[in-house]
Design a protein around this motif. Structure first.
Motif, PDB file in Angstrom:
ATOM      1  N   ILE A  47       0.837  -1.199   0.000  1.00 21.62           N
ATOM      2  CA  ILE A  47       0.000   0.000   0.000  1.00 21.62           C
ATOM      3  C   ILE A  47       0.874   1.252   0.000  1.00 21.62           C
ATOM      4  O   ILE A  47       1.850   1.329   0.728  1.00 21.62           O
ATOM      5  N   THR A  48       0.509   2.225  -0.847  1.00 22.17           N
ATOM      6  CA  THR A  48       1.114   3.553  -0.770  1.00 22.17           C
ATOM      7  C   THR A  48      -0.010   4.546  -0.499  1.00 22.17           C
ATOM      8  O   THR A  48      -1.171   4.288  -0.804  1.00 22.17           O
ATOM      9  N   ASP A  49       0.340   5.701   0.087  1.00 21.76           N
ATOM     10  CA  ASP A  49      -0.693   6.663   0.458  1.00 21.76           C
ATOM     11  C   ASP A  49      -0.327   8.070   0.027  1.00 21.76           C
ATOM     12  O   ASP A  49       0.840   8.395  -0.159  1.00 21.76           O
ATOM     13  N   GLU A  50      -1.374   8.881  -0.164  1.00 22.95           N
ATOM     14  CA  GLU A  50      -1.255  10.318  -0.417  1.00 22.95           C
ATOM     15  C   GLU A  50      -2.189  11.014   0.554  1.00 22.95           C
ATOM     16  O   GLU A  50      -3.335  10.586   0.727  1.00 22.95           O
ATOM     17  N   ALA A  51      -1.708  12.073   1.172  1.00 23.72           N
ATOM     18  CA  ALA A  51      -2.552  12.831   2.096  1.00 23.72           C
ATOM     19  C   ALA A  51      -3.663  13.545   1.333  1.00 23.72           C
ATOM     20  O   ALA A  51      -3.481  13.957   0.189  1.00 23.72           O
ATOM     21  N   ARG A  52      -4.810  13.640   1.945  1.00 25.44           N
ATOM     22  CA  ARG A  52      -5.960  14.370   1.410  1.00 25.44           C
ATOM     23  C   ARG A  52      -6.422  15.341   2.486  1.00 25.44           C
ATOM     24  O   ARG A  52      -6.258  15.078   3.670  1.00 25.44           O
ATOM     25  N   LEU A  80      -7.260   9.466   3.199  1.00 22.86           N
ATOM     26  CA  LEU A  80      -6.047   9.107   2.475  1.00 22.86           C
ATOM     27  C   LEU A  80      -6.435   8.533   1.126  1.00 22.86           C
ATOM     28  O   LEU A  80      -7.415   7.808   1.018  1.00 22.86           O
ATOM     29  N   ARG A  81      -5.654   8.859   0.105  1.00 21.90           N
ATOM     30  CA  ARG A  81      -5.806   8.161  -1.176  1.00 21.90           C
ATOM     31  C   ARG A  81      -4.810   7.007  -1.126  1.00 21.90           C
ATOM     32  O   ARG A  81      -3.605   7.215  -1.067  1.00 21.90           O
ATOM     33  N   LEU A  82      -5.331   5.790  -1.082  1.00 22.40           N
ATOM     34  CA  LEU A  82      -4.489   4.601  -1.003  1.00 22.40           C
ATOM     35  C   LEU A  82      -4.401   3.930  -2.363  1.00 22.40           C
ATOM     36  O   LEU A  82      -5.382   3.876  -3.105  1.00 22.40           O
ATOM     37  N   THR A  83      -3.235   3.419  -2.678  1.00 21.04           N
ATOM     38  CA  THR A  83      -2.998   2.683  -3.915  1.00 21.04           C
ATOM     39  C   THR A  83      -2.493   1.298  -3.554  1.00 21.04           C
ATOM     40  O   THR A  83      -1.540   1.156  -2.786  1.00 21.04           O
ATOM     41  N   VAL A  84      -3.158   0.277  -4.122  1.00 17.57           N
ATOM     42  CA  VAL A  84      -2.819  -1.120  -3.855  1.00 17.57           C
ATOM     43  C   VAL A  84      -2.659  -1.833  -5.191  1.00 17.57           C
ATOM     44  O   VAL A  84      -3.446  -1.627  -6.107  1.00 17.57           O
ATOM     45  N   ARG A  85      -1.663  -2.689  -5.305  1.00 17.39           N
ATOM     46  CA  ARG A  85      -1.493  -3.515  -6.507  1.00 17.39           C
ATOM     47  C   ARG A  85      -2.094  -4.877  -6.201  1.00 17.39           C
ATOM     48  O   ARG A  85      -1.692  -5.544  -5.254  1.00 17.39           O
ATOM     49  N   ASP A  86      -3.079  -5.262  -7.009  1.00 24.81           N
ATOM     50  CA  ASP A  86      -3.741  -6.561  -6.839  1.00 24.81           C
ATOM     51  C   ASP A  86      -2.747  -7.673  -7.171  1.00 24.81           C
ATOM     52  O   ASP A  86      -2.172  -7.691  -8.262  1.00 24.81           O
ATOM     53  N   ALA A  87      -2.541  -8.599  -6.229  1.00 22.52           N
ATOM     54  CA  ALA A  87      -1.559  -9.673  -6.410  1.00 22.52           C
ATOM     55  C   ALA A  87      -1.932 -10.633  -7.534  1.00 22.52           C
ATOM     56  O   ALA A  87      -1.061 -11.179  -8.209  1.00 22.52           O
ATOM     57  N   LEU A  88      -3.226 -10.844  -7.774  1.00 21.95           N
ATOM     58  CA  LEU A  88      -3.656 -11.799  -8.797  1.00 21.95           C
ATOM     59  C   LEU A  88      -3.625 -11.216 -10.199  1.00 21.95           C
ATOM     60  O   LEU A  88      -3.180 -11.875 -11.150  1.00 21.95           O
ATOM     61  N   THR A  89      -4.110  -9.992 -10.352  1.00 21.61           N
ATOM     62  CA  THR A  89      -4.239  -9.415 -11.691  1.00 21.61           C
ATOM     63  C   THR A  89      -3.169  -8.371 -11.999  1.00 21.61           C
ATOM     64  O   THR A  89      -3.073  -7.911 -13.131  1.00 21.61           O
ATOM     65  N   SER A  90      -2.395  -7.968 -11.021  1.00 22.49           N
ATOM     66  CA  SER A  90      -1.394  -6.895 -11.140  1.00 22.49           C
ATOM     67  C   SER A  90      -2.026  -5.550 -11.458  1.00 22.49           C
ATOM     68  O   SER A  90      -1.332  -4.615 -11.841  1.00 22.49           O
ATOM     69  N   ALA A  91      -3.337  -5.460 -11.341  1.00 25.00           N
ATOM     70  CA  ALA A  91      -4.010  -4.186 -11.561  1.00 25.00           C
ATOM     71  C   ALA A  91      -3.763  -3.266 -10.363  1.00 25.00           C
ATOM     72  O   ALA A  91      -3.571  -3.714  -9.238  1.00 25.00           O
ATOM     73  N   THR A  92      -3.768  -1.969 -10.633  1.00 26.45           N
ATOM     74  CA  THR A  92      -3.614  -0.982  -9.579  1.00 26.45           C
ATOM     75  C   THR A  92      -5.000  -0.514  -9.155  1.00 26.45           C
ATOM     76  O   THR A  92      -5.809  -0.116  -9.993  1.00 26.45           O
ATOM     77  N   ILE A  93      -5.261  -0.570  -7.860  1.00 23.78           N
ATOM     78  CA  ILE A  93      -6.546  -0.128  -7.315  1.00 23.78           C
ATOM     79  C   ILE A  93      -6.283   1.098  -6.448  1.00 23.78           C
ATOM     80  O   ILE A  93      -5.419   1.065  -5.565  1.00 23.78           O
ATOM     81  N   LYS A  94      -7.015   2.184  -6.743  1.00 25.95           N
ATOM     82  CA  LYS A  94      -6.888   3.419  -5.964  1.00 25.95           C
ATOM     83  C   LYS A  94      -8.251   3.799  -5.427  1.00 25.95           C
ATOM     84  O   LYS A  94      -9.255   3.650  -6.113  1.00 25.95           O
TER      85      LYS A  94
END
Length: 182
Positions: A47-52, A80-94
């Motif tokens: 997970i990575t984050d950006e302040a809001r 927070l705006r969180l960004t996660v990389r899906d382990a199965l599809t490698s898609a980025t979810i924000k």
């Protein structure tokens, strides 16, 4: 994972609560509203984050003169705006994860102005102390993060500076989390 919270609060209707505030041991009630920004001080690998921007409102009571103690209670919404990389599809979810909480600081301070009780002078204060955050809810989000993912309460240490301008008070503070949020 700890959180850091920066708050800039502008007292909307600061006033002296008792006539005794003109003496060295006064009482001042400070209703406050302000803007907050939160970030995680250590992101987990996935997970990575950006302040809001968020908001806070509530108030504190300042007890004393040159040296004072100031307990407070606030309702706060941070996000927070969180960004996660899906382990199965490698898609980025924000998504933006909003958290509502009750914030309870206990500040100890020193008033640097020559006459801390005078409502007509400009005053500068330094303050610091512990703070407790009680999570009340987490907004729905596509990441599936819920209130259960957060610790119900977490502690921090806050420090800042305040400027008193007659009936208006401006405070800027920074809180460093001392317990894990997750």
């Amino acid at each position: 994972m700890h959180r850091a919270l920066c708050t800039l609060a502008l007292v909307l209707l600061g006033w002296t609560a008792l006539a005794g505030a003109a003496s060295a041991g006064g009482v001042v009630i400070n209703p406050q509203a302000g803007v907050t920004a939160t970030h995680l001080t250590s992101d987990p690998n996935e997970i990575t984050d950006e302040a809001r921007a968020g908001y806070t409102f509530g108030g504190n009571v300042r007890l004393g003169g040159m040296l004072y103690v100031s307990p407070g209670a606030y309702y706060q919404r941070t996000s927070l705006r969180l960004t996660v990389r899906d382990a199965l599809t490698s898609a980025t979810i924000k998504d933006v994860v909003g958290v509502k909480a009750i914030y309870v600081p206990l500040q100890f301070g020193i008033n640097l102005s020559p006459n801390p009780s005078a409502m007509t002078s400009v005053g500068i204060r330094l303050h610091a102390g512990p703070a407790l955050t009680i999570v009340t809810s987490v907004d729905d989000n596509t990441l599936g993060i819920t209130k259960d993912d957060y610790k119900h309460t977490h502690a921090g240490f806050e420090g800042g500076v305040g400027l008193d301008l007659s009936l208006i008070t401006i405070d800027a503070s920074y809180e460093k989390g001392i317990t894990d949020v997750w």
